[in-house]
Design a protein around this motif. Structure first.
Motif, mmCIF file in Angstrom:
data_model
loop_
_atom_site.group_PDB
_atom_site.id
_atom_site.type_symbol
_atom_site.label_atom_id
_atom_site.label_comp_id
_atom_site.label_asym_id
_atom_site.label_seq_id
_atom_site.Cartn_x
_atom_site.Cartn_y
_atom_site.Cartn_z
ATOM 1 N N ARG A 72 18.239 -22.182 60.989
ATOM 2 C CA ARG A 72 18.005 -20.801 60.562
ATOM 3 C C ARG A 72 18.332 -20.579 59.095
ATOM 4 O O ARG A 72 17.698 -19.762 58.421
ATOM 5 C CB ARG A 72 18.820 -19.840 61.433
ATOM 6 C CG ARG A 72 18.374 -19.830 62.888
ATOM 7 C CD ARG A 72 19.074 -18.747 63.700
ATOM 8 N NE ARG A 72 18.650 -18.822 65.090
ATOM 9 C CZ ARG A 72 17.532 -18.288 65.557
ATOM 10 N NH1 ARG A 72 16.731 -17.636 64.717
ATOM 11 N NH2 ARG A 72 17.208 -18.384 66.829
ATOM 12 N N GLN A 73 19.304 -21.299 58.572
ATOM 13 C CA GLN A 73 19.673 -21.114 57.167
ATOM 14 C C GLN A 73 18.598 -21.619 56.212
ATOM 15 O O GLN A 73 18.589 -21.262 55.028
ATOM 16 C CB GLN A 73 20.993 -21.830 56.881
ATOM 17 C CG GLN A 73 20.958 -23.323 57.180
ATOM 18 C CD GLN A 73 22.291 -23.992 56.931
ATOM 19 O OE1 GLN A 73 22.928 -23.734 55.912
ATOM 20 N NE2 GLN A 73 22.718 -24.849 57.857
ATOM 21 N N TYR A 74 17.673 -22.462 56.710
ATOM 22 C CA TYR A 74 16.608 -22.993 55.858
ATOM 23 C C TYR A 74 15.267 -22.294 56.096
ATOM 24 O O TYR A 74 14.276 -22.634 55.461
ATOM 25 C CB TYR A 74 16.437 -24.492 56.103
ATOM 26 C CG TYR A 74 17.706 -25.281 55.919
ATOM 27 C CD1 TYR A 74 18.250 -25.473 54.652
ATOM 28 C CD2 TYR A 74 18.386 -25.819 57.009
ATOM 29 C CE1 TYR A 74 19.429 -26.180 54.475
ATOM 30 C CE2 TYR A 74 19.559 -26.536 56.851
ATOM 31 C CZ TYR A 74 20.072 -26.711 55.585
ATOM 32 O OH TYR A 74 21.231 -27.420 55.423
ATOM 33 N N ARG A 75 15.238 -21.328 57.004
ATOM 34 C CA ARG A 75 13.992 -20.633 57.310
ATOM 35 C C ARG A 75 13.541 -19.815 56.096
ATOM 36 O O ARG A 75 14.319 -19.106 55.477
ATOM 37 C CB ARG A 75 14.182 -19.712 58.520
ATOM 38 C CG ARG A 75 12.925 -18.960 58.925
ATOM 39 C CD ARG A 75 13.147 -18.167 60.192
ATOM 40 N NE ARG A 75 14.264 -17.231 60.059
ATOM 41 C CZ ARG A 75 14.666 -16.430 61.033
ATOM 42 N NH1 ARG A 75 14.071 -16.473 62.217
ATOM 43 N NH2 ARG A 75 15.679 -15.607 60.840
ATOM 44 N N GLY A 76 12.268 -19.919 55.756
ATOM 45 C CA GLY A 76 11.720 -19.166 54.635
ATOM 46 C C GLY A 76 11.869 -19.843 53.288
ATOM 47 O O GLY A 76 11.310 -19.364 52.291
ATOM 48 N N MET A 77 12.616 -20.941 53.196
ATOM 49 C CA MET A 77 12.778 -21.639 51.915
ATOM 50 C C MET A 77 11.506 -22.423 51.593
ATOM 51 O O MET A 77 10.886 -23.024 52.470
ATOM 52 C CB MET A 77 13.980 -22.584 51.968
ATOM 53 C CG MET A 77 15.311 -21.877 52.120
ATOM 54 S SD MET A 77 16.718 -23.032 52.206
ATOM 55 C CE MET A 77 16.698 -23.714 50.542
ATOM 56 N N THR A 78 11.111 -22.403 50.326
ATOM 57 C CA THR A 78 9.939 -23.152 49.901
ATOM 58 C C THR A 78 10.277 -24.634 49.790
ATOM 59 O O THR A 78 11.455 -25.034 49.823
ATOM 60 C CB THR A 78 9.432 -22.646 48.551
ATOM 61 O OG1 THR A 78 10.435 -22.920 47.549
ATOM 62 C CG2 THR A 78 9.157 -21.153 48.601
ATOM 63 N N LEU A 79 9.245 -25.451 49.636
ATOM 64 C CA LEU A 79 9.472 -26.890 49.487
ATOM 65 C C LEU A 79 10.287 -27.191 48.237
ATOM 66 O O LEU A 79 11.142 -28.086 48.246
ATOM 67 C CB LEU A 79 8.132 -27.632 49.435
ATOM 68 C CG LEU A 79 7.299 -27.608 50.716
ATOM 69 C CD1 LEU A 79 5.946 -28.262 50.481
ATOM 70 C CD2 LEU A 79 8.034 -28.331 51.835
ATOM 71 N N MET A 80 10.056 -26.454 47.154
ATOM 72 C CA MET A 80 10.811 -26.682 45.923
ATOM 73 C C MET A 80 12.277 -26.325 46.117
ATOM 74 O O MET A 80 13.173 -27.022 45.628
ATOM 75 C CB MET A 80 10.213 -25.861 44.780
ATOM 76 C CG MET A 80 8.880 -26.386 44.275
ATOM 77 S SD MET A 80 9.004 -28.068 43.634
ATOM 78 C CE MET A 80 10.196 -27.840 42.328
ATOM 79 N N GLU A 81 12.539 -25.236 46.832
ATOM 80 C CA GLU A 81 13.927 -24.853 47.090
ATOM 81 C C GLU A 81 14.631 -25.890 47.957
ATOM 82 O O GLU A 81 15.800 -26.225 47.724
ATOM 83 C CB GLU A 81 13.969 -23.483 47.770
ATOM 84 C CG GLU A 81 13.550 -22.340 46.861
ATOM 85 C CD GLU A 81 13.389 -21.028 47.603
ATOM 86 O OE1 GLU A 81 13.394 -19.978 46.952
ATOM 87 O OE2 GLU A 81 13.243 -21.061 48.856
#
Length: 687
Positions: A361-370
């Motif tokens: 859940r902490q990585y949900r919505g993060m882009t590939l670059m992020e």
């Protein structure tokens, strides 16, 4: 002659006595030292022997008797590592051995360890200790003997194999002072200088630096540290010191600034050494590489440049994934985080197919670059000030786990698509595994010979089995998919998900093409006749529409099939009705269980309604009217398909791209198929 050096805490093998376990009191006796002599090795100098004196005046038992911790494999960074403690006042010297009692914790997670101790499965124990004073002697024609005459045991640990192989302290571990007393080696022989104030003597400071420990070395079940190499050569430093003219007034104290300069020099050298070891460790470089930089006296700026060059050189190699160590008590943190990031990307690709896990859940919505920046940060790479292109390049060509995350995403999407594709041939075909790519010979055994009557006192007559042989081999199919840094910069998740999914479908389609191609191509068998042939009695002479009458005729033909002797009736029973897509509805109506016809003549027999319909659109390209019956592969051979052993289905490999600027993913399939027996198949060309 006394010499002051700095050394870390040491470890040595001890022994657990399971037969002394007191179940009620939860105690067990530990023999923490027998004073055995062990051999030590150093980087600079000759090996020597170490001996722990067990004379009562030489061992400080205060820390053990104060309730020293009983640890799990020398873990010192978590409270869960404490699985018990030394019973206060139980540590003692008895018959030349160090003995103590340990009380085991009552925590639930410690209970399995306590049971293993009682059962004798855990017998090995290791102690941690500090040496405050060594007496060094040099027997004639023997190694130097370092005898610890003032030392403190401070912890006991349960370990799997004697001394912990991973034991040893990092470069920043605290050091403590230890006195070396050389009782039989004159100072003129060693060139050493008696030390009363080590901070005022440059030569002694160089000698002290040469004695500093770094790398643990395992010798005879014991882990010992070796001297840390300083930038200047200790021998040269000592020689230069001796070559300098001695002052006329030895009692005159050095100038005030001399001590400050020496202190600053020592601090600078320690910072240099610790920085080099820390940089090399965070970038997963070999320990020997860092030691070489320290030994050469390389300054920090030059060391950074050489470390980056080493990382770049390693990134050119083909990626290989070593086994991941799983620490006692849970999964490896890096593996857990990698799986969570992969799950977040998969959920973003298809929320219905891949449910979001709590850890992701902490990585949900993060882009590939992020995600790439975070992976670099976890690997110790500072991304502050780096452009998107630089982040993408380093993420794909560094020691970060980002390429493994992308590989896991592509692998799972490809496997999911591969397994979801409908492969209808698997119902009536048999799967095997091939050990290599050589031709596989499948023997078509004939029927067993009929039993003959044996008269009284008669002989049993011998019979033979007829046989026929079919051969085929596994072939390799494959493609390479490239994931470039442009894809990463553009945040194109489809390149990691939809494209591999398309490849998964393609691989499953290839398998279906190979198997159904056997049905439509009607290849020759080992006897020279086609798979469906009048001589095989599995081909209708006149085509007929799919109905009760034509299916009944086909069933009768299969039941009348004979063995290789042309006499034994096999009574083959069909289990599947195979039709092209154009006849799918007709086949389903024929075998439907809930249709009640008005006329008795229109009733579909139960034997036909038990057939399982299989609709395959690949058959339409050959004929929209032809239909087939197939027996279960458990009754008789039909078509056999094979994967290479250990490579069932699609196989994925990844490596850093050489021809492309990114990561290359190779998809491979090792697959083959062949009709083994014609008697389990029947074809009607249709009306």
């Amino acid at each position: 002659m006394d010499t002051m050096i700095e050394i870390p805490a040491l470890r040595r093998m001890a022994e657990l006595a399971p037969n002394s376990a007191d179940i009620d009191a939860r105690t067990v006796e530990v023999i923490w030292s027998a004073g055995a002599r062990v051999r030590r090795s150093t980087l600079f100098g000759e090996p020597y022997d170490e001996e722990l004196s067990l004379e009562p005046d030489h061992v400080r038992l205060d820390r053990l008797n104060a309730g020293a911790p009983f640890l799990k494999v020398h873990e010192v960074d978590t409270l869960d590592a404490v699985i018990g403690s030394v019973v206060p006042g139980s540590a003692r010297i008895e018959n030349g051995r160090g003995v103590a009692q340990v009380r085991i914790s009552e925590r639930a997670d410690v209970e399995p360890i306590w049971r293993d101790i009682q059962a004798g499965h855990i017998r090995a124990v290791s102690i941690g200790y500090q040496v405050h004073r060594f007496e060094v002697s040099k027997p004639e024609a023997a190694r130097e003997l370092w005898r610890a005459v003032d030392w403190t045991p401070f912890e006991v640990s349960a370990v799997p194999v004697g001394a912990d192989p991973a034991a040893g302290f990092r470069a920043q571990s605290p050091l403590h002072d230890c006195v070396l007393y050389r009782r039989d080696v004159p100072s003129t022989q060693t060139g050493a200088i008696p030390m009363t104030d080590k901070s005022n003597d440059p030569a002694s400071d160089a000698e002290t630096q040469a004695q500093k420990p770094t790398e643990p070395v395992e010798t005879e079940g014991t882990t010992m540290t070796e001297p840390k190499p300083a930038a200047p050569d200790p021998k040269d430093a000592a020689a230069q010191t001796r070559a300098q003219p001695k002052p006329q007034k030895p009692d005159v104290a050095p100038a005030p600034d001399t001590e400050a300069v020496a202190t600053r020099a020592r601090e600078t050298e320690r910072d240099r050494v610790s920085t080099i070891y820390d940089l090399a460790g965070r970038l997963n470089l070999e320990r020997s590489f860092a030691e070489e930089l320290v030994k050469r006296g390389t300054d920090v700026d030059e060391a950074r440049r050489l470390i980056l060059e080493q990382v770049a050189a390693k990134s050119e190699e083909t990626r290989t994934f070593s086994q991941v160590s799983i620490p006692l008590g849970g999964r490896d943190e890096q593996v857990t985080r990698r799986d969570a990031v992969a799950n977040a990307l998969l959920h973003r690709y298809s929320p219905t197919l891949f449910q979001l896990e709590d850890a992701a859940r902490q990585y949900r919505g993060m882009t590939l670059m992020e995600l790439a920046r975070e992976s670099l940060g976890n690997a110790g790479v500072n991304t502050r000030g780096l452009s998107r292109d630089e982040v993408a390049t380093r993420a794909l060509h560094s020691t970060s786990d980002f390429p493994e995350i992308l590989s896991a995403v592509t692998n799972k999407t490809l496997r999911q698509a591969y397994e979801a594709y409908p492969r209808t041939f698997m119902l009536f075909c048999r799967q095997v595994l091939a050990t290599d790519f050589k031709a596989m010979h499948r023997v078509q055994l004939g029927e067993a010979p009929q039993l003959l009557e044996v008269s009284e006192s008669g002989e049993f007559k011998r019979g033979t089995l007829g046989e026929s042989k079919e051969s085929y081999r596994v072939k390799t199919y494959g493609r390479v998919v490239a994931i470039t840094r442009q894809t990463l910069i553009n945040d194109d998740l489809d390149a990691f998900t939809r494209i591999p999914a398309m490849y998964g479908n393609s691989i499953a389609q290839l398998e279906s093409d190979v198997v159904w191609g056997i049905i439509t191509a009607n290849p020759a068998m080992a006897d020279g006749n086609a798979l469906f042939h009048n001589s095989h009695k599995n081909l209708a002479g006149t085509g007929a529409a799919l109905d009760v009458t034509s299916v009944g005729t086909a069933r009768a033909a299969m039941a009348k099939q004979t063995g290789l002797d042309k006499k034994t009736v096999l009574n083959v029973r069909p289990a599947f009705l195979i039709v092209p897509a154009s006849l799918e509805l007709k086949a389903e109506q024929l075998v439907a269980q809930n249709l009640v016809p008005a006329a008795t003549a229109s009733v579909v027999p139960q034997s036909i309604r038990t057939l399982a319909p299989i609709s395959e659109p690949r058959l339409d390209a050959a004929s929209e009217t032809a239909w087939y019956l197939a027996a279960s592969p458990n009754q008789i051979d039909t078509i056999e398909y094979a994967y290479l052993e250990g490579q069932q289905g699609a196989y994925i490999e990844t490596r850093n791209g050489f021809d492309v600027d990114g990561v290359e993913i190779k998809c491979r399939l090792d697959f083959g198929a062949k009709a083994i027996d014609w008697r389990g198949l029947y074809k009607n060309p249709g009306a």
